[in-house]
Design a protein around this motif. Structure first.
Motif, short mmCIF file in Angstrom:
data_model
loop_
_atom_site.label_atom_id
_atom_site.label_comp_id
_atom_site.label_asym_id
_atom_site.label_seq_id
_atom_site.Cartn_x
_atom_site.Cartn_y
_atom_site.Cartn_z
N ARG A 159 -29.00 -14.37 -4.17
CA ARG A 159 -29.39 -14.96 -2.88
C ARG A 159 -28.43 -16.06 -2.49
O ARG A 159 -27.78 -16.68 -3.33
N HIS A 160 -28.39 -16.33 -1.20
CA HIS A 160 -27.50 -17.36 -0.68
C HIS A 160 -28.28 -18.68 -0.54
O HIS A 160 -29.23 -18.76 0.23
N ARG A 166 -23.73 -33.68 -1.66
CA ARG A 166 -22.78 -33.41 -2.75
C ARG A 166 -22.73 -34.55 -3.76
O ARG A 166 -21.67 -34.87 -4.30
N LEU A 175 -25.65 -27.30 -7.90
CA LEU A 175 -24.72 -26.19 -7.69
C LEU A 175 -24.44 -25.45 -8.99
O LEU A 175 -24.43 -24.21 -9.03
N THR A 184 -25.47 -17.22 -4.86
CA THR A 184 -24.27 -17.57 -4.09
C THR A 184 -24.57 -18.93 -3.47
O THR A 184 -25.62 -19.10 -2.84
N VAL A 185 -23.70 -19.90 -3.66
CA VAL A 185 -24.04 -21.26 -3.28
C VAL A 185 -23.05 -21.83 -2.27
O VAL A 185 -21.84 -21.73 -2.45
N THR A 186 -23.60 -22.41 -1.20
CA THR A 186 -22.77 -23.18 -0.27
C THR A 186 -23.17 -24.64 -0.39
O THR A 186 -24.35 -24.96 -0.42
N ILE A 187 -22.16 -25.51 -0.47
CA ILE A 187 -22.45 -26.93 -0.53
C ILE A 187 -21.91 -27.59 0.74
O ILE A 187 -20.75 -27.47 1.08
N ALA A 188 -22.85 -28.19 1.49
CA ALA A 188 -22.53 -28.83 2.76
C ALA A 188 -22.81 -30.32 2.64
O ALA A 188 -23.45 -30.76 1.69
N HIS A 189 -22.32 -31.10 3.57
CA HIS A 189 -22.40 -32.56 3.44
C HIS A 189 -22.12 -33.20 4.79
O HIS A 189 -22.00 -32.51 5.81
N ARG A 191 -19.63 -34.32 6.21
CA ARG A 191 -18.42 -33.94 6.93
C ARG A 191 -18.42 -32.48 7.37
O ARG A 191 -17.45 -32.00 7.95
N THR A 192 -19.50 -31.76 7.06
CA THR A 192 -19.59 -30.36 7.46
C THR A 192 -19.66 -30.25 8.98
O THR A 192 -20.43 -30.96 9.63
N ILE A 193 -18.85 -29.35 9.53
CA ILE A 193 -18.88 -29.07 10.97
C ILE A 193 -19.98 -28.02 11.20
O ILE A 193 -20.03 -27.02 10.51
N VAL A 198 -24.26 -23.41 9.25
CA VAL A 198 -24.03 -23.20 7.81
C VAL A 198 -25.36 -22.98 7.08
O VAL A 198 -25.51 -22.02 6.31
N GLY B 158 -13.90 -30.55 6.64
CA GLY B 158 -14.88 -30.01 7.57
C GLY B 158 -14.85 -28.50 7.69
O GLY B 158 -15.78 -27.90 8.22
N ASN B 182 -13.29 -32.80 1.52
CA ASN B 182 -14.31 -32.75 2.57
C ASN B 182 -14.49 -31.37 3.20
O ASN B 182 -14.96 -31.25 4.33
N THR B 184 -16.45 -27.78 3.45
CA THR B 184 -17.73 -27.14 3.13
C THR B 184 -17.38 -25.93 2.28
O THR B 184 -16.54 -25.13 2.68
N VAL B 185 -18.00 -25.80 1.11
CA VAL B 185 -17.54 -24.79 0.16
C VAL B 185 -18.66 -23.81 -0.19
O VAL B 185 -19.77 -24.22 -0.50
N THR B 186 -18.33 -22.53 -0.12
CA THR B 186 -19.23 -21.50 -0.64
C THR B 186 -18.59 -20.87 -1.85
O THR B 186 -17.39 -20.56 -1.82
N ILE B 187 -19.36 -20.72 -2.91
CA ILE B 187 -18.83 -20.07 -4.10
C ILE B 187 -19.57 -18.76 -4.31
O ILE B 187 -20.80 -18.72 -4.40
N ALA B 188 -18.79 -17.68 -4.29
CA ALA B 188 -19.34 -16.33 -4.43
C ALA B 188 -18.79 -15.71 -5.71
O ALA B 188 -17.84 -16.24 -6.29
N HIS B 189 -19.39 -14.62 -6.14
CA HIS B 189 -19.01 -14.05 -7.44
C HIS B 189 -19.53 -12.63 -7.54
O HIS B 189 -20.04 -12.07 -6.56
N THR B 192 -22.89 -11.76 -6.09
CA THR B 192 -23.15 -12.03 -4.67
C THR B 192 -23.52 -10.74 -3.94
O THR B 192 -22.85 -9.71 -4.10
#
Lengths: 282, 282
Positions: A159-160, A166, A175, A184-189, A191-193, A198, B158, B182, B184-189, B192
């Motif tokens: 799952r996403h 962070r 994470l 599946t992981v997204t890390i936002a903060h 500064r995320t646009i 997202v 961003g 800064n 935004t990061v998604t980590i897939a594998h 996923t």
């Protein structure tokens, strides 16, 4: 859509029942597990948290000692005390309370906590052990998110999950725990646009950013699960989360309440870590 | 759409020019920086890589010693050698070559490398220091991805970056470096669900999974940047990336070639780390 409340009480009670039994077994064969709380501040919120940890320890049969260093403690003094406690065989577990004195960073002192006693996983080595998938204690708050989700049978594998925040104490370790669950992981903060875009892509949204009511219905897709790690104090001294509960209720399929969601599970996991540390040491 | 090639040669040359100068300065005031390569295998690919590191060190004025432990080395023997080199003041930097002997895990031995000499950032403490934002060496491959992007003026702050792969040597440390930029990061594998949908949401896709040609045009949205960390050997002994270059060319705005993209920058950064370690130690 009905929004299920992801209450933490029942899970916390189950963890505590097990902890209490294990603590009693340790006490019978030697001494009760012993936790040292190192307190280098005179902050009211910290004092309140220390009291709640004292009570939780007492309920579980854990000896808990408050080591008050005062608000003027230097980094050297804090490190020296943490080192002394790390070397003391009668101490099983160490927690350092924040806020730290002015000019002292957590990173300046946390590495003085032996990783075998670092029950809230704050030292760089504990973070690295977690990232490498090696034995060590994860920060209890991050672990509580995963345990609360599992308890309520929310699937994570494949799952996403979007984590908003962070920090070294929640976002980053969470994470690692979520990756270990094959999410599946997204890390936002901050500064995320386009944060709403997202987080709306995710099946599960975890808010761990420390801004009251930041996450609204705009951030969550229909049927998503929302877990709120925020503990923000409002002007009346009440604790509110990072999620605007009124806004997401009816759109999310589930939401953890604040207070009463992640919080009680966090405390229960800390106490479990103390017992685990004691079991390993003896 | 024209697809720019994110070539690593020019950046590697610039890094090496600086490294060479700093190594010469160290040699003048004392001794040349010294790197020890610990080799517990008889693997041809490892032998090839060791040779290329030997040459890179020589070109940069770095003394490089191959410490051959043989394919039958035990975890205890490897740890003992790493500990000895960590304590030896004449050694500035240590790299452990893989594959390790059967039954020996990287995690069983890597913590014996002192973090001040851990120039490829493999130990749990190095991983934790990176996660905590503290001084330490990041794994060179992960750092090379970020440096290559910066050199080619690809904005990261961003922006949404999808990393495919969650290894301790690339995916996880890269995530930390990207958060520090800064992004935004998604980590897939591998677990996923619907990888093309996940990666197509990103401005930048980094492939670090070790499967030749996995990433195709279906995984990349029009105009995205694609960075290929893969080094897979095909049946003819040629190195190919994780990206199907023919497929994404014309859709991506930029793509790093394999070989010639991330690879030369990685080697240059390793040599820079050796000089940095030597400068800190003296």
């Amino acid at each position: 859509m009905d929004t299920t409340s992801l209450i933490g009480k029942e899970l916390a009670a189950a963890i505590n029942a097990d902890t209490k039994q294990r603590a009693a077994a340790l006490a019978e064969t030697g001494a009760a597990p012993r936790l040292a709380l190192v307190i280098p501040n005179d902050d009211p919120a910290s004092a309140w948290y220390v009291k709640s940890l004292n009570r939780a320890a007492e309920r579980n049969g854990i000896a808990c000692e408050n080591v008050d260093l005062g608000v003027d403690a230097t980094a050297e003094e804090i490190r020296a005390k943490l080192t002394e406690l790390s070397l003391d065989p009668s101490v099983d577990a160490i927690m350092l309370q924040t806020p730290l004195p002015k000019g002292v960073g957590l990173d300046d002192v946390s590495s003085a906590i032996a990783s075998a006693k670092d029950v809230d996983g704050v030292s760089p080595l504990s973070l690295g052990l977690l990232a490498a998938g090696l034995p060590g204690f994860p920060p209890a708050t991050a672990e509580a998110v995963v345990e609360l989700a599992k308890f309520h049978e929310i699937p994570l594998a494949g799952r996403h999950v979007a984590v908003v925040g962070r920090s070294n104490v929640v976002g980053k370790p969470l994470l690692q725990l979520l990756l270990a669950e094959n999410a599946t992981v997204t890390i936002a903060h901050s500064r995320t646009i386009d944060l709403p875009a997202v987080t709306s892509a995710a099946d599960v949204v975890v808010a761990a950013v420390g801004r009251a009511g930041l996450i609204t219905a705009d951030h969550v897709r229909e049927g998503a699960v929302v877990i709120d790690v925020g503990t923000n104090e409002d002007e009346n001294g009440n604790i509110t989360g990072d999620v605007n509960a009124d806004s997401v209720t009816g759109k999310a399929s589930a939401l953890s309440p604040v207070p009463g969601g992640v919080g009680p599970v966090t405390t229960a996991l800390l106490m479990r870590h103390v017992v685990q540390a004691a079991e390993s040491a003896r």
